[in-house]
Design an enzyme around this catalytic site. Structure first.
Site, PDB file in Angstrom:
ATOM      1  N   HIS A 121      82.310  84.212  36.100  1.00 62.55           N
ATOM      2  CA  HIS A 121      81.733  83.211  36.969  1.00 62.55           C
ATOM      3  C   HIS A 121      80.568  82.572  36.324  1.00 62.55           C
ATOM      4  CE1 HIS A 121      83.877  84.141  40.493  1.00 62.55           C
ATOM      5  NE2 HIS A 121      83.397  85.454  40.737  1.00 62.55           N
ATOM      6  N   ASP A 158      91.725  87.994  38.053  1.00 64.59           N
ATOM      7  CA  ASP A 158      90.721  88.306  39.322  1.00 64.59           C
ATOM      8  C   ASP A 158      90.872  87.648  40.563  1.00 64.59           C
ATOM      9  OD1 ASP A 158      87.481  89.873  39.341  1.00 64.59           O
ATOM     10  OD2 ASP A 158      87.900  88.144  40.647  1.00 64.59           O
ATOM     11  N   HIS A 160      89.064  86.239  42.609  1.00 64.58           N
ATOM     12  CA  HIS A 160      88.165  85.188  42.677  1.00 64.58           C
ATOM     13  C   HIS A 160      88.372  84.298  41.414  1.00 64.58           C
ATOM     14  CE1 HIS A 160      85.780  88.241  44.628  1.00 64.58           C
ATOM     15  NE2 HIS A 160      85.672  87.445  45.565  1.00 64.58           N
ATOM     16  N   ASP A 245      90.210  93.244  41.900  1.00 68.08           N
ATOM     17  CA  ASP A 245      89.697  92.973  43.429  1.00 68.08           C
ATOM     18  C   ASP A 245      90.778  92.229  44.225  1.00 68.08           C
ATOM     19  OD1 ASP A 245      89.191  90.785  41.642  1.00 68.08           O
ATOM     20  OD2 ASP A 245      87.229  90.683  42.087  1.00 68.08           O
TER      21      ASP A 245
END
Length: 340
Positions: A121, A158, A160, A245
């Site tokens: 991120h 991931d 996200h 995740d």
């Protein structure tokens, strides 16, 4: 080869989901299976030159200063403690060392950098989403600048979206960035319609999936999109932004991937890299259900280090309709997908 550093335990985030207990869970799971046969190596810190090849000087200095003055709360999700500067430098440095060893042939394909904080991120001038420096982007840029390669592929599974990696490489045709991520979900980016910018148009491939998506959808996108893209792009290095995740037990998202799904995705990327004769490495991202994180990383490492099979052997190439829609969207940039 498994790159680690004890400083990952010193990035103090209190009761935050991205906490030192993640590394303890990983080590417990790996120790129980004799480290999946991986040689453990201590990572060096990333050089300032490697960090500032991706991040602004001001951003790097701000993280260092925040740690030196006792820590800081950057946003609701992201914090710096006294130990964060060292931990973040080793997280990025482990990814760089991974690339150096893969390209030199001194580490086997399938080697992995397991550190925290995660990185995907982090944008050029901004820490966010638990991430301080973008570890996989620092490593990919290092491969391009110092490793003698001209094409790097990054597959981010991931849950996200890897908004930082996208922002760093959106205009760079030397990096093919593919992100499979739940949508809607933090950070709210990763639209399927965004192909990159300028010369990099077509080299950003966002594959958003609905909440509830599990092994079938994720493995179909890897087999039916990532693998043919790799064959078309012919990278000289592939890196996985390996977050766990999307696991069905994870508390921060709604996907339902299992350890078997992560292993199957890893095996598919292992096989296509073997066919292309290019090295493959993994960089840890998220994963916040501790036991599931440990099990998933073990399954992934065992798959990455396993013997390669023929690409697509014994597995349907297009088990879900979503793959056809993605190919239709991408064929203007990657004509070979029409026949894949």
């Amino acid at each position: 080869m498994l790159l680690q550093h004890r400083s990952s335990l010193e990035h103090d985030t209190g009761h935050h989901p991205e906490q030192p207990a993640r590394m303890i869970a990983i080590e417990r799971a790996l120790a129980a299976c004799d480290w999946a046969g991986y040689e453990r190596v201590m990572s060096p810190p990333a050089t300032l030159e490697a960090l500032t090849a991706v991040h602004t000087v001001e951003h790097v200095q701000a993280i260092e200063a925040a740690a030196a003055t006792g820590g800081a709360q950057i946003d609701a999700d992201t914090m710096v403690s006294v130990g964060s500067w060292t931990a973040a430098r080793h997280a990025a440095g482990g990814a760089v060392e991974l690339v150096d060893r893969l390209l030199a042939g001194s580490a086997p394909s399938g080697s992995f950098s397991a550190h925290r904080p995660p990185g995907h991120h982090a944008e050029p001038a901004r820490a966010m989403g638990f991430c301080l420096f973008n570890n996989v982007a620092v490593a990919a840029r290092h491969a391009l600048d110092a490793g003698g390669v001209e094409r790097v592929m990054v597959v981010d599974w991931d849950v996200h979206h890897g908004n930082g990696t996208e922002a760093i490489f959106a205009a760079d045709p030397r990096v093919l960035f593919v992100s499979i991520h739940q949508s809607p979900l933090y950070p709210g980016s990763g639209r399927a319609s965004f192909p990159g910018l300028g010369d990099g148009e077509g080299f950003t491939v966002n594959l958003p999936v609905a909440p509830g998506s599990g092994d079938e959808v994720y493995t179909a996108l890897v087999d039916g999109v990532c693998v043919p893209l790799a064959l078309a792009f012919a990278p000289e290095l592939m890196l996985i932004s390996a977050g766990f995740d999307a696991h069905r037990e994870d508390p921060l998202a709604d996907c339902t991937v299992t350890e078997t799904g992560f292993a199957r995705m890893a095996a598919s990327l292992r096989d296509v890299c073997a066919e292309l004769a290019v090295p493959l490495g993994g960089v840890l991202e998220g994963g916040y259900a501790l036991d599931a994180l440990g099990r998933s990383l073990v399954a992934t490492l065992q798959a990455l280090s396993g013997p390669p099979a023929a690409v697509g052997a014994g597995r349907p190439v297009e088990p879900v309709a979503a793959v056809s829609a993605v190919r239709e969207r991408l064929v203007r940039y990657w004509p070979g997908l029409a026949a894949a």
